[in-house]
Design an enzyme around this catalytic site. Structure first.
Site, short mmCIF file in Angstrom:
data_model
loop_
_atom_site.label_atom_id
_atom_site.label_comp_id
_atom_site.label_asym_id
_atom_site.label_seq_id
_atom_site.Cartn_x
_atom_site.Cartn_y
_atom_site.Cartn_z
N ASN A 48 24.30 22.79 19.82
CA ASN A 48 25.24 23.15 18.76
C ASN A 48 25.62 24.62 18.89
OD1 ASN A 48 22.55 23.70 17.89
ND2 ASN A 48 23.15 23.69 15.75
N ILE A 49 26.88 24.89 18.61
CA ILE A 49 27.41 26.26 18.73
C ILE A 49 28.17 26.56 17.44
CG2 ILE A 49 28.87 27.81 20.09
CD1 ILE A 49 28.64 25.70 22.42
N GLU A 50 27.58 27.39 16.60
CA GLU A 50 28.19 27.67 15.30
C GLU A 50 29.17 28.85 15.39
OE1 GLU A 50 24.92 27.86 12.50
OE2 GLU A 50 24.55 25.71 12.74
N ASN A 51 29.86 29.09 14.28
CA ASN A 51 30.89 30.12 14.27
C ASN A 51 30.95 30.73 12.88
OD1 ASN A 51 33.92 31.08 14.03
ND2 ASN A 51 33.54 30.72 16.19
N ALA A 52 31.31 32.03 12.81
CA ALA A 52 31.43 32.71 11.53
C ALA A 52 32.46 32.01 10.64
CB ALA A 52 31.82 34.17 11.74
N CYS A 59 28.85 20.41 17.17
CA CYS A 59 27.51 19.82 17.32
C CYS A 59 27.14 19.69 18.80
CB CYS A 59 27.48 18.43 16.71
SG CYS A 59 27.70 18.37 14.93
N GLU A 61 26.01 17.06 20.34
CA GLU A 61 26.47 15.81 20.94
C GLU A 61 27.89 15.95 21.47
OE1 GLU A 61 25.00 16.34 18.08
OE2 GLU A 61 24.04 14.56 17.26
N CYS A 97 25.87 13.29 13.33
CA CYS A 97 26.79 13.35 12.18
C CYS A 97 27.92 12.34 12.37
CB CYS A 97 27.33 14.77 12.00
SG CYS A 97 28.74 15.16 13.08
N CYS A 100 30.46 13.07 15.22
CA CYS A 100 29.92 12.78 16.56
C CYS A 100 29.86 11.27 16.79
CB CYS A 100 28.55 13.42 16.73
SG CYS A 100 28.66 15.22 16.84
N1 THU Z 1 24.09 19.36 14.24
C1 THU Z 1 24.18 18.89 15.52
O1 THU Z 1 24.48 19.65 16.46
N2 THU Z 1 23.94 17.59 15.73
C2 THU Z 1 23.46 16.72 14.79
O2 THU Z 1 23.18 15.57 15.12
C3 THU Z 1 23.30 17.16 13.41
C4 THU Z 1 23.79 18.53 13.10
C5 THU Z 1 24.29 20.79 14.02
C6 THU Z 1 25.57 21.19 13.37
C7 THU Z 1 25.19 22.52 12.76
O3 THU Z 1 25.31 23.52 13.74
C8 THU Z 1 23.71 22.37 12.42
O4 THU Z 1 23.26 21.28 13.20
C9 THU Z 1 23.45 22.10 10.95
O5 THU Z 1 24.22 21.05 10.49
#
Ligand code: THU
Length: 141
Positions: A48-52, A59, A61, A97, A100
């Site tokens: 997973n790669i989040e962003n501001a 995610c 996946e 999620c 995905c």
């Molecule tokens: N996330 C995933 O990458 N995959 C999942 O199956 C569930 C959630 C990530 C998204 C976000 O960066 C963090 O988990 C919290 O939701």
């Protein structure tokens, strides 16, 4: 669909746990890794790669699926997902999620096996049809 040999499955779980170490999750502090087995035998990993700007995050996946598709692989045999709090070694329950699940629906079938960390030190499998029943997909159009 041919069952995945036990050793291949273990390799996928290990690859997901390894990919999780690359997670960029400064906002949720929830680190996820995924490993996707292509029909070509290749393993595509993602984190997973989040962003501001929160919705711009992605995610694990989808990172793995989009990497594979962008490299020419569109058919898959299985995916393993490993998730848990950042910094902790132990994995928690981590089902994919809804977005995905829908992206998996685009490139796989109802029997596609989705293995996810179960929070009890192991991985549990559900098929895509179980995770996304009565789904809308390419054949619906
Ligand atoms: N996330 C995933 O990458 N995959 C999942 O199956 C569930 C959630 C990530 C998204 C976000 O960066 C963090 O988990 C919290 O939701």
């Amino acid at each position: 669909m041919k069952p995945i040999p036990e050793e291949k499955l273990k390799q996928l779980e290990r690859a997901a746990a390894e990919a999780r170490k690359k997670s960029y999750a400064p906002y949720s502090h929830f680190a996820v890794g995924a490993a996707l087995l292509g029909e070509n035998g290749m393993v595509y990993t993602g984190c997973n790669i989040e962003n501001a700007s929160y919705p711009a995050g992605i995610c694990a996946e989808r990172t793995a699926i989009f990497k594979a598709v962008s490299e020419g692989c569109r058919r898959f045999r299985a995916i393993a997902i490993a998730g848990g709090p950042e910094g902790a070694d132990c994995l928690t329950l981590c089902t994919p999620c809804g977005i995905c699940r829908q992206v998996m629906r685009e490139f796989t079938g109802p029997d596609f096996p989705v293995w996810f960390s179960d929070g009890n030190g192991g991985f549990r499998m559900m098929t895509l049809a179980q995770l996304l029943p009565e789904s809308f997909g390419p054949d619906s159009l």
